[in-house]
Design a protein around this motif. Structure first.
Motif, short mmCIF file in Angstrom:
data_model
loop_
_atom_site.label_atom_id
_atom_site.label_comp_id
_atom_site.label_asym_id
_atom_site.label_seq_id
_atom_site.Cartn_x
_atom_site.Cartn_y
_atom_site.Cartn_z
N SER A 219 0.83 -1.20 0.00
CA SER A 219 0.00 0.00 0.00
C SER A 219 0.87 1.26 0.00
O SER A 219 1.89 1.33 0.70
N LEU A 220 0.47 2.25 -0.79
CA LEU A 220 1.19 3.52 -0.81
C LEU A 220 1.14 4.20 0.57
O LEU A 220 2.12 4.80 1.00
N LYS A 221 0.02 4.10 1.25
CA LYS A 221 -0.10 4.71 2.58
C LYS A 221 0.86 4.05 3.56
O LYS A 221 1.50 4.74 4.36
N THR A 222 0.96 2.72 3.51
CA THR A 222 1.89 2.01 4.39
C THR A 222 3.33 2.41 4.09
O THR A 222 4.12 2.70 5.00
N ALA A 223 3.67 2.43 2.81
CA ALA A 223 5.03 2.80 2.41
C ALA A 223 5.35 4.24 2.80
O ALA A 223 6.48 4.54 3.24
N THR A 224 4.38 5.12 2.64
CA THR A 224 4.60 6.53 2.97
C THR A 224 4.78 6.72 4.47
O THR A 224 5.66 7.48 4.91
N THR A 225 3.96 6.04 5.26
CA THR A 225 4.09 6.13 6.72
C THR A 225 5.46 5.64 7.16
O THR A 225 6.13 6.28 7.98
N ALA A 226 5.89 4.51 6.62
CA ALA A 226 7.21 3.97 6.95
C ALA A 226 8.31 4.94 6.53
O ALA A 226 9.27 5.17 7.28
N ALA A 227 8.16 5.55 5.35
CA ALA A 227 9.19 6.47 4.85
C ALA A 227 9.29 7.71 5.73
O ALA A 227 10.39 8.18 6.03
N VAL A 228 8.16 8.25 6.14
CA VAL A 228 8.17 9.44 7.00
C VAL A 228 8.84 9.13 8.34
O VAL A 228 9.70 9.89 8.82
#
Length: 306
Positions: free
Chosen positions: A228-237
């Motif tokens: 998921s893009l949301k999961t990847a984005t949360t991890a990246a932040v």
């Protein structure tokens, strides 16, 4: 041009409106009106190499500067050490952009500004400082400082010398230049590298005609989501904020001050990372960082603390 990617999950995005709605957290350079999601050729491996350069080059430069100064860190040597860090950050980003990306810091890392970013940055900079104050106050109440002494900060190195050096090192360097380059490196380069690696995997499909910013005869790789893009984005932040806070560890002398500093920098990193992915540009994060640092510098000068 390649045929559309198969399957509903990889269905091509045919309109800018749909791109904005479905991929609003992604790097805008990957979501242009083409068939599928483009995959940048820079990723986690480049981020690791960039971080090594970020740590090792200034470290070597710092040793040399310390030898030149005979162990005394004068204002001139502070500026020189800062310049080494800034040159390393800018050099890494330029090399990655030229060799791995489109050759544009704006296109690859989102180095863009809008007038509204001034208002966003002011509000978020003040909010981040208040949040840091609340969190550190809670920490102090739960874990009182040893011997009753309040934690030190990493600001004192900027506040040496006369008025001219204060203007150069503290306000031009620490408040203006450092936020721009640090956001470019940590939120533009590192955050997007982690996000891309976590989110995407390669595909055999490609687009043979690159955009105007890409090198001649280049091929744009098409990618498909693995998570998921949301999961990847949360991890990246979160990961970029952790890395950002860890690189500041050596700037304070004791464990308690280190913990307080880590919390402060992490909070600011999360705020700036969130702004970056929500807006698709670095402008709001840079202005937030400027006000965050500026409030700290002004407070230290007024209260004569460091």
């Amino acid at each position: 041009m390649s045929s559309p990617l198969p399957g509903p999950a990889n269905e091509p995005l045919r309109s800018r409106h749909r791109i904005d709605r479905t991929l609003r957290l992604a790097n805008p350079a990957q979501t242009g009106p083409i068939e599928g999601i483009t995959r940048p050729s820079w990723g986690l491996a480049d981020a690791v190499l960039g971080l090594l350069a970020f740590m090792l080059v200034p470290l070597a430069g710092g040793v040399l500067i310390a030898l030149l100064g005979g162990g005394e860190l004068t204002p001139a040597l502070v500026l020189l050490s800062l310049a080494v860090v800034w040159a390393t950050i800018l050099g890494v980003c330029l090399v990655v952009s030229k060799r791995r990306g489109y050759g544009s810091l704006a296109e690859d890392f989102g180095l863009r500004f809008k007038w509204v970013d001034l208002g966003i940055g002011l509000g978020c900079g003040i909010a981040a400082r208040l949040l840091v104050l609340a969190v550190t106050s809670l920490l102090v109440s739960v874990w009182p400082p040893p011997d009753g002494q309040m934690p030190t900060t990493n600001i004192s190195v900027f506040l040496t010398g006369g008025t001219v050096w204060l203007i150069i090192n503290a306000f031009i360097g620490g408040v203006l230049i450092a936020p721009v380059l640090e956001e470019l490196f940590f939120r533009g380069f590192i955050l997007r590298a982690v996000q891309n690696t976590w989110w995407l995997r390669g595909s055999k499909h490609s687009v043979d005609h690159a955009p105007a910013l890409a090198a001649d005869n280049a091929t744009i790789k098409i990618a498909v989501p693995r998570r998921s893009l949301k999961t990847a984005t949360t991890a990246a932040v979160l990961i970029s904020a952790v890395i950002f806070s860890l690189v500041h560890v050596g700037s304070v002398p004791d464990l308690y001050s280190t913990v307080v500093l880590l919390i402060s920098i992490f909070v600011m990193g999360v705020v700036c990372g969130t702004l970056t992915v929500l807006t698709g540009r670095l402008g709001p994060a840079i202005v937030t960082h400027i006000f965050f640092n500026g409030i700290a510098m002004a407070t230290a000068l007024i209260l004569n603390i460091g």
